[in-house]
Design an enzyme around this catalytic site. Structure first.
Site, PDB file in Angstrom:
ATOM      1  N   ASP A  53       4.002 -39.635 -27.820  1.00  0.00           N
ATOM      2  CA  ASP A  53       3.251 -38.395 -27.605  1.00  0.00           C
ATOM      3  C   ASP A  53       1.935 -38.696 -26.909  1.00  0.00           C
ATOM      4  O   ASP A  53       1.094 -39.420 -27.434  1.00  0.00           O
ATOM      5  CB  ASP A  53       2.954 -37.730 -28.961  1.00  0.00           C
ATOM      6  CG  ASP A  53       2.110 -36.486 -28.800  1.00  0.00           C
ATOM      7  OD1 ASP A  53       2.652 -35.449 -28.367  1.00  0.00           O
ATOM      8  OD2 ASP A  53       0.885 -36.545 -29.077  1.00  0.00           O
ATOM      9  N   TYR A  58      -5.890 -36.942 -22.752  1.00  0.00           N
ATOM     10  CA  TYR A  58      -6.246 -38.210 -23.394  1.00  0.00           C
ATOM     11  C   TYR A  58      -6.719 -39.218 -22.343  1.00  0.00           C
ATOM     12  O   TYR A  58      -6.012 -39.523 -21.386  1.00  0.00           O
ATOM     13  CB  TYR A  58      -5.058 -38.798 -24.166  1.00  0.00           C
ATOM     14  CG  TYR A  58      -4.586 -37.954 -25.338  1.00  0.00           C
ATOM     15  CD1 TYR A  58      -5.351 -36.904 -25.849  1.00  0.00           C
ATOM     16  CD2 TYR A  58      -3.367 -38.207 -25.959  1.00  0.00           C
ATOM     17  CE1 TYR A  58      -4.916 -36.137 -26.920  1.00  0.00           C
ATOM     18  CE2 TYR A  58      -2.920 -37.453 -27.038  1.00  0.00           C
ATOM     19  CZ  TYR A  58      -3.706 -36.411 -27.504  1.00  0.00           C
ATOM     20  OH  TYR A  58      -3.259 -35.655 -28.564  1.00  0.00           O
ATOM     21  N   GLN A 169       3.523 -28.887 -32.914  1.00  0.00           N
ATOM     22  CA  GLN A 169       2.712 -30.037 -33.323  1.00  0.00           C
ATOM     23  C   GLN A 169       1.457 -29.541 -34.025  1.00  0.00           C
ATOM     24  O   GLN A 169       0.720 -28.702 -33.501  1.00  0.00           O
ATOM     25  CB  GLN A 169       2.349 -30.882 -32.086  1.00  0.00           C
ATOM     26  CG  GLN A 169       1.647 -32.157 -32.472  1.00  0.00           C
ATOM     27  CD  GLN A 169       1.426 -33.139 -31.329  1.00  0.00           C
ATOM     28  OE1 GLN A 169       0.416 -33.824 -31.299  1.00  0.00           O
ATOM     29  NE2 GLN A 169       2.352 -33.237 -30.394  1.00  0.00           N
ATOM     30  N   TYR A 197       0.679 -34.432 -36.474  1.00  0.00           N
ATOM     31  CA  TYR A 197      -0.351 -35.254 -35.833  1.00  0.00           C
ATOM     32  C   TYR A 197      -1.422 -35.685 -36.835  1.00  0.00           C
ATOM     33  O   TYR A 197      -1.535 -35.105 -37.903  1.00  0.00           O
ATOM     34  CB  TYR A 197      -0.909 -34.610 -34.572  1.00  0.00           C
ATOM     35  CG  TYR A 197      -1.967 -33.523 -34.645  1.00  0.00           C
ATOM     36  CD1 TYR A 197      -3.248 -33.738 -35.135  1.00  0.00           C
ATOM     37  CD2 TYR A 197      -1.686 -32.265 -34.109  1.00  0.00           C
ATOM     38  CE1 TYR A 197      -4.216 -32.747 -35.126  1.00  0.00           C
ATOM     39  CE2 TYR A 197      -2.644 -31.257 -34.096  1.00  0.00           C
ATOM     40  CZ  TYR A 197      -3.911 -31.504 -34.605  1.00  0.00           C
ATOM     41  OH  TYR A 197      -4.852 -30.514 -34.588  1.00  0.00           O
ATOM     42  N   LEU A 200      -2.050 -40.103 -40.538  1.00  0.00           N
ATOM     43  CA  LEU A 200      -2.801 -41.004 -41.434  1.00  0.00           C
ATOM     44  C   LEU A 200      -4.258 -40.551 -41.526  1.00  0.00           C
ATOM     45  O   LEU A 200      -5.140 -41.349 -41.843  1.00  0.00           O
ATOM     46  CB  LEU A 200      -2.696 -42.456 -40.934  1.00  0.00           C
ATOM     47  CG  LEU A 200      -1.264 -43.007 -40.955  1.00  0.00           C
ATOM     48  CD1 LEU A 200      -1.178 -44.367 -40.259  1.00  0.00           C
ATOM     49  CD2 LEU A 200      -0.739 -43.109 -42.383  1.00  0.00           C
TER      50      LEU A 200
END
Ligand code: NAP
Length: 375
Positions: A53, A58, A169, A197, A200
């Protein structure tokens, strides 16, 4: 417990994917770690995390370039997902953005193209019409969305008509459990992939030290690491694909190993009882709009500044406020307690700066703000 890949339509999706936010830079291009980042992605692919992804946003597009290098020669074994930014959602800009992503990724088709964030200033019909055309042209195989509310998802489904919405998402981790209340059950019912997404919680895994200690103990009982238990728990909640981003070899191997974890019966309810963080409602004037430590976001400190949107955020707080009134909800704002409060402010605003002001504008400061408190 289901260890199989998720089946969405004709597609087999691996148990764990790879996220690419920060690879190639945060919001601007950073070429200083190219070799290391390409190697990390390749190792993840070798270990079975073949869903990748990325997004045009980004690293100012450099993330896509590095993904393109990582998948060179093995493109057909990889499921490539990218996202179009909210300021490119008109048909014309969307078409150009897709071409640019394909060029950077050195491929002729995206397996999944997602709307990164909704933009109420552009009609959804126009954006989805543009995506359907790209699909007809074979430039994208599937259509997905990100950061959409449940009402927006229902609208998306109805506008797409007979073309399936492939994926949604949304942020989902042990700290942010909101999707379990609406979006994940909806995805399960509709056969839509839920892409989790920040699974963690951006490396924190959980929101507080107390919860972390409880998770460490539970993971020891299961015989895995806390991160693996977190990822396995998310997977077990429905058609959920977690996409952790990892650069360290230890993390990459750990995340790939999470697909093998078998959750013993009873562990889910135990995690529910011991790791859940409840959403609190806090008057807006108790929250201090503290500076963004990364320096990436301009911070509005008054309601007037937010209304004027001088930093030019798109969508603006006012646009989002209209959406919030329509949906009557937002993703909770992240705050941290101020240890030495001055009597007025009790929390620092940690994440969700635009959403915070949008909520205040939406209800003229009359309604308390839904927050998740982080240590
Ligand atoms: P994340 O995956 O929850 O966390 C990433 C951080 O966790 C990194 O610092 C990484 O360190 C660390 N980490 C990775 N594996 C670990 C493990 N096993 N144990 C402990 N720490 C570990 O956060 P994220 O990058 O925000 O989210 C993942 C992906 O979701 C993104 O890369 C992006 O693709 C997507 N995303 C989408 C949106 C959206 O709006 N649609 C927003 C945010 C994120 P190292 O890198 O040092 O290994």
């Amino acid at each position: 417990m289901n260890l199989q890949p998720k089946q969405i339509g004709e597609e087999k999706i691996p148990a764990i994917g790879q996220g690419c936010m920060g690879i190639g830079g945060r919001f601007t291009i950073d070429r200083s770690r190219d070799a290391e980042q390409i190697a990390a992605l390749k190792l993840g692919i070798d270990l079975g995390m073949t869903f990748i992804d990325t997004a045009e946003g980004y690293g100012g597009g450099h993330s896509e370039e590095l993904v393109g290098e990582a998948v060179a020669g093995i493109r057909e074994y990889v499921f490539l997902a990218s996202k179009v930014s909210p300021n490119h959602l008109s048909v014309e800009l969307l078409t150009l953005a897709c071409e640019d992503s394909l060029r950077r990724l050195k491929t002729d088709r995206l397996d999944l193209y997602q709307v990164h964030w909704p933009n109420p200033a552009i009609p959804l019909e126009e954006t989805l019409g543009g995506l359907l055309r790209l699909r007809e042209q074979g430039k994208i195989r599937h259509i997905g969305v990100s950061n959409f509310s449940l009402p927006e998802l229902r609208r998306t489904r109805s506008i797409l008509g007979s073309t399936p919405l492939f994926s949604v998402q949304t942020e989902y981790n042990l700290f942010e459990r909101g999707p379990e209340e609406g979006i994940i059950p909806w995805c399960a019912k509709e056969g839509v992939l839920f892409i989790a997404y920040s699974p963690l919680d951006q490396g924190r895994v959980v929101g507080s030290e107390a919860v972390r200690l409880r998770l460490v103990k539970l993971a020891r009982d299961v015989g895995c690491t806390p991160s693996q238990l977190a990822l396995a728990f998310l997977r077990s909640q429905g058609p959920v694909l977690p996409i952790p981003k990892a650069l360290s070899e230890e993390h990459i191997r750990e995340n790939a190993g999470a697909s093998e974890i078998v959750l013993p019966s009873g562990i889910r309810s135990q995690m529910d009882a011991e790791c859940r963080v409840e959403v609190k409602l806090v008057p807006w004037h108790h929250i201090r709009p503290a500076p963004d430590k990364t320096g990436d976001h301009a911070v509005y400190t008054t309601i007037e500044e937010a209304r004027a949107n001088l930093a030019g955020h798109s969508p603006s707080p006012q646009d989002l406020a209209m959406e919030i009134v329509r949906n009557d909800r937002i993703k909770p704002i992240r705050v941290t307690p101020i240890s030495e409060g001055n009597g007025v402010f009790q929390y620092d605003l940690a994440e969700g700066r635009i959403r915070f002001w949008a909520w205040v504008l939406a209800f003229d400061g009359e309604r308390d703000v839904p927050v998740l408190v982080r240590d």
